[in-house]
Design an enzyme around this catalytic site. Structure first.
Site, short mmCIF file in Angstrom:
data_model
loop_
_atom_site.label_atom_id
_atom_site.label_comp_id
_atom_site.label_asym_id
_atom_site.label_seq_id
_atom_site.Cartn_x
_atom_site.Cartn_y
_atom_site.Cartn_z
N HIS A 1 4.06 3.30 12.22
CA HIS A 1 3.17 4.32 12.81
C HIS A 1 3.85 5.15 13.90
O HIS A 1 3.22 6.04 14.46
CB HIS A 1 1.88 3.71 13.37
CG HIS A 1 1.06 2.97 12.37
ND1 HIS A 1 -0.22 2.51 12.65
CD2 HIS A 1 1.29 2.61 11.09
CE1 HIS A 1 -0.72 1.89 11.59
NE2 HIS A 1 0.19 1.93 10.64
N HIS B 1 0.84 -1.20 0.00
CA HIS B 1 0.00 0.00 0.00
C HIS B 1 0.87 1.25 0.00
O HIS B 1 1.95 1.28 0.61
CB HIS B 1 -0.98 0.00 1.18
CG HIS B 1 -0.35 0.04 2.54
ND1 HIS B 1 0.11 1.19 3.13
CD2 HIS B 1 -0.13 -0.94 3.45
CE1 HIS B 1 0.58 0.94 4.33
NE2 HIS B 1 0.46 -0.36 4.56
N ASP C 1 6.63 0.80 6.64
CA ASP C 1 5.21 0.55 6.43
C ASP C 1 4.66 1.45 5.32
O ASP C 1 4.04 2.46 5.58
CB ASP C 1 4.46 0.81 7.74
CG ASP C 1 3.00 0.40 7.69
OD1 ASP C 1 2.65 -0.41 6.82
OD2 ASP C 1 2.22 0.91 8.50
N GLU D 1 -5.00 1.88 2.55
CA GLU D 1 -5.01 0.67 3.38
C GLU D 1 -5.18 1.03 4.84
O GLU D 1 -5.85 0.31 5.59
CB GLU D 1 -3.69 -0.10 3.17
CG GLU D 1 -3.65 -1.47 3.85
CD GLU D 1 -3.12 -1.43 5.29
OE1 GLU D 1 -3.24 -2.45 5.98
OE2 GLU D 1 -2.61 -0.36 5.71
N ASP E 1 -0.20 4.41 0.97
CA ASP E 1 -0.53 5.44 1.95
C ASP E 1 0.23 5.22 3.25
O ASP E 1 0.66 4.11 3.57
CB ASP E 1 -2.03 5.50 2.21
CG ASP E 1 -2.60 4.20 2.76
OD1 ASP E 1 -2.21 3.13 2.25
OD2 ASP E 1 -3.43 4.25 3.69
N GLU F 1 4.01 -6.35 3.95
CA GLU F 1 3.95 -5.61 5.22
C GLU F 1 5.18 -5.96 6.07
O GLU F 1 5.77 -7.03 5.92
CB GLU F 1 2.68 -5.98 5.99
CG GLU F 1 1.40 -5.48 5.35
CD GLU F 1 1.06 -4.05 5.72
OE1 GLU F 1 1.89 -3.38 6.37
OE2 GLU F 1 -0.05 -3.60 5.35
#
Length: 381
Positions: free
Chosen positions: A359, A73, A105, A137, A75, A165
């Site tokens: 994150h 992904h 990520d 995602e 984003d 991932e």
């Protein structure tokens, strides 16, 4: 130039695109599409209804079904109010690590896959290799859902898929589903000194949240006997409760944001049925007895199936041979893998970097993890 150096340089370029989910990813998609077209891939850019987001699906090798799909992904999560030591959208290399938002990520995997695409393009491939790069995602796998619909319409069925991932290059063959909802409450405003004359949306939101917490405990009794997940049962989390604007005013509006991670879809059906019954039989009648216009609505943000561990999984067996791994794991976090499994593909999750950095402020991926990913992808040839 070595594959490692090329992928590191490309990762720096990808990090410079601030593709936070709230913003467009089109500039990044165009950048990737141009590179893939340059090496001869058949490229499709599949835009969303808003015109601000797009998936990219590209293929090298022969036409037709089958082959392997490499998926990631595009984003990333926001950086607002995170204490970064450097500009999160300018990659910094320090002591064998590459820092920047999205490094692990999961733009690190995308950079590796893109560099290896140049290698694949020089080889006489006997089966197709697909590249799938999605949007949104992080906010409900919206791009992954749209991509699966597009692939069905195009009648493209990859045989295997690797979702890159960050797993520290461990092979993940299963994870829970992910369901996200927002329940909105509309009451009747009034003075706080006469609570019986109004419908307090915040109070009903609290009652709704308490029923969710009761169901969270009930789910533990539904734990499958052989569940390998940690925790082994389905979970519910209340991510936010919002409502009201003054101490002495009956709140007219409120909302509850919550998510559920089902071990199997039966648990999701159980929770949704119980919450629907509670809203229709208990909460709404009490609200509407005071004000017929009072209401509760529930928006489904996303319902993503889990990745079901399968006894036979060609992707798992292939990646085990490529990496030398002699075991697999399950994880609690969600990915797009279950969506691709619904297409009939054998799917695993395996990519560079650690989920512990995802994150977070000062997110990073190590150069060693990038090399390990490149080694795996190189052996695919």
């Amino acid at each position: 130039m070595s594959h490692l150096r090329s992928s590191t340089e490309l990762l720096g370029e990808l990090i410079a695109f601030p593709t936070v989910s709230a913003d467009s990813n089109l500039a990044l998609i165009d950048h990737l599409a141009n590179r893939l077209e340059h090496v001869g891939a058949r490229v499709r850019v599949l835009g969303d209804d808003s015109g601000g987001k797009a998936n990219l699906f590209a293929t090298l090798g022969p036409e037709g079904d089958g082959g392997l799909m490499l998926s990631g992904h595009t984003d990333v999560v926001p950086v607002v109010e995170q204490p970064w030591d450097s500009d999160p959208f300018e990659m910094v290399e320090k002591e064998g690590a590459l820092f920047g938002r999205g490094t692990c990520d999961m733009k690190g995997f995308i950079a590796c896959a893109m560099v290896m695409a140049e290698e694949y393009a020089r080889r006489p491939l006997t089966r197709p290799v697909h590249f799938a790069f999605t949007y949104d995602e992080e906010v409900g796998c919206l791009g992954g859902q749209a991509l699966v619909t597009s692939l069905r319409e195009m009648e493209i069925r990859p045989e295997m898929a690797i979702v890159g991932e960050p797993t520290s290059m461990r092979i993940i063959e299963g994870h829970k589903g992910c369901c996200e909802y927002t329940a909105r409450f509309r009451g009747l405003e009034g003075h706080g000194s006469a609570p019986d004359r109004g419908v307090n949306a915040a109070e009903y939101a609290a009652r709704y949240a308490m029923r969710l917490l009761e169901l969270r405990e009930e789910l533990k009794a539904r734990t499958p006997a052989l569940s390998r997940f940690d925790p082994p049962w389905s979970t519910i989390n209340i991510g936010g409760i919002h409502g009201g604007h003054a101490h002495n005013v009956i709140a007219a509006l409120a909302e509850v944001e919550w998510d559920m991670r089902p071990v199997h879809w039966g648990d999701a059906d159980f929770v949704k049925a119980e919450m629907t019954r509670y809203v229709d039989a208990v909460l709404k009648p009490a609200m509407q007895a005071v004000d017929p216009e009072a209401d509760i609505t529930v928006e489904t943000i996303g319902e993503i199936p889990g990745l079901e561990p399968m006894e036979l999984n060609a992707a798992r067996d292939l990646v085990a041979r490529l990496t030398g791994a002699n075991g697999t794991d399950l994880v609690a976090f969600g990915t797009e893998a279950g969506l691709f499994q619904s297409l009939g593909a054998d799917v695993i999750v395996c990519g560079p970097g650690s989920i512990e950095q995802a994150h977070m402020a000062n997110e990073y991926i190590t150069v060693a993890q990038m090399q390990a990913c490149l080694d795996m992808l190189d052996r695919l040839v």
